[in-house]
Enzyme design. Structure first.
Site: not given
Length: 169
Positions: A23, A127, A17
């Site tokens: 994440r 996100d 990420c």
């Protein structure tokens, strides 16, 4: 279909990420636990990293860690890492289109994590950094079902048994 291992007997998966604090570490923790539950942790290694260097060496976002902990996972060991070349990796899974672009785009070995999502394949993992707790719970739900699908594919396909054809790039 998963790409074959670059060398037989071991399969390396990297989850990527932006900052490696929300994440990808959430996915890392969940996938690692699912691999252990399936008895695959001896042949499949999972790691995570971020394309940005802001958080290198730091722990997971406290909200991501709290969400994982509340769901029964151990989020305590994570330390953010910066993405490095994936030449030794068998499969790299980006959390969104921007991360995929940062990795140089889609290839046989570089894909999006949610390409394996049985509910909404190919979508981004949003996100949650600038949102509230609901965003982290939403991410965990996406990650859990996609992790189950990934581990199922690994169990079924067993790509570490094939190995990369030396004539292929």
């Amino acid at each position: 279909m998963l790409p074959p291992a670059r060398s037989p007997g071991r399969y390396r998966v990297e989850l990527v990420c932006l900052g490696n604090i929300c994440r990808s570490p959430t996915a890392h923790v969940v996938v690692a636990e699912r691999l252990a539950d399936a008895g695959l942790d001896g042949v499949v290694t999972v790691t995570s990293s971020g394309t940005g260097d802001w958080h290198v060496g730091g722990p997971m976002d406290r909200r991501a860690a709290a969400t994982l902990t509340a769901a029964g996972y151990d989020a305590s060991r994570h330390r953010a890492r910066l993405w490095e070349t994936g030449d030794e990796l068998d499969l790299v899974l980006a959390m969104d289109d921007a991360n995929l672009a940062d990795l140089g785009g889609r290839t046989d070995r570089v894909r999006k994590f949610r390409d394996l999502d049985p509910v909404d394949p190919g979508s981004d993992v949003p996100d949650p950094y600038y949102g509230g707790p609901d965003g982290f719970e939403e991410v965990l739900a996406m990650v859990e079902r996609t992790a189950a699908a990934l581990v199922g594919a690994l169990e079924h396909e067993r790509p570490w048994e094939a190995g990369q054809d030396p004539g292929q790039p």
